[in-house]
Design an enzyme around this catalytic site. Structure first.
Site: not given
Ligand SMILES: [Zn+2]
Length: 261
Positions: A69, A71, A96, A99
């Protein structure tokens, strides 16, 4: 070519959200999501003032859980470059749950975050996004407190040893590092970055791939990969790394070696 590390405090538009929105939109082009085609970008501002770009990476032929992801990408890049903490996170989509859990490993629950998604603007903090966290990281400790070696490695064995020693593995105590060698001899390291909840952990493969993408290099440039983990590991990344290599760098050599000592 994308600049994944932006120089310290040179943003004339630091306080200007429309400019951030435009920057995040442009950075999405560096994402590699062949499965979802959904692009996310992120910019993490480090305590040094430098900014680290993150984008999402997906890998064809691999389990969907191997995805990186945006992040995670940005935090991992900050770790690779010896950043000791973050002061702000800008992201192009609402983080999400995975994360939010991963970011708890910064030991900085009050980290300010700005989400600029389409026309939407949300000013928040990590603690507001994850008010009742499952966390074992204490404030002021975390994955950005593991400092890099100042010695430049000249061979793969030294490089991968350094990568393993830079792991953040407080939960399993199983350091793991991976080094890629590219066609032109460039060595690229990645280290395991654990989450208390295990699944959001960034394995050494993903960490090395983040490093590779941040240098605007491609997977087909990899000619060798060496994984280092503990002997008789309770946690092993060897099989999944081998699987990734077979799909994305099938000509490259791969071997797993044991952490000395
Ligand atoms: Zn995420």
């Amino acid at each position: 070519m994308t600049d994944f590390i932006l120089p310290a405090r040179t943003f004339p538009f630091f306080q200007q959200l429309p400019a951030w929105r435009e920057l995040l939109e442009n950075l999405k082009q560096a994402a590699r999501p062949p499965v979802s085609l959904f692009r996310v970008s992120c910019v993490a501002i480090g305590k040094s003032g430098k900014a680290y770009v993150g984008v999402n990476l997906e890998f064809e032929g691999m389990p969907i859980g191997e995805t990186v992801h945006a992040e995670q990408f940005a935090v991992c890049l900050a770790h690779l470059h010896g950043e000791t903490g973050l002061t702000h996170l800008f992201v192009s989509a609402m983080p999400c749950g995975h994360c939010r859990q991963f970011l708890m490993e910064l030991g900085h629950p009050t980290l300010p975050m700005t989400v600029l998604e389409g026309e939407k603007e949300v000013q928040t903090t990590l603690a507001q996004l994850l008010p009742y966290p499952f966390t074992l990281a204490r404030p002021g400790t975390g994955m950005l407190q593991v400092m890099p070696s100042t010695v430049q490695p000249t061979d793969m064995a030294t490089a991968v040893h350094q990568a393993a020693l830079r792991s953040y593995t407080p939960y399993t105590k199983q350091p793991a590092g991976l080094t890629f060698r590219l066609k032109d001899g460039t060595m690229i390291n990645g280290s395991s970055l654990e989450s208390a909840a295990y699944n959001p952990t960034l394995p050494p493969l993903q960490s090395a791939l983040i490093h590779l993408v941040s240098l605007n290099r491609t997977y087909d440039e990899i000619v060798e990969a060496v994984l280092m983990e503990t002997s008789a590991p309770a946690v092993s990344y060897a099989e999944i790394t081998q699987k990734w290599m077979a799909h994305h760098a099938p000509e490259a050599l791969f071997r797993a070696i044991t952490l000395p000592g």
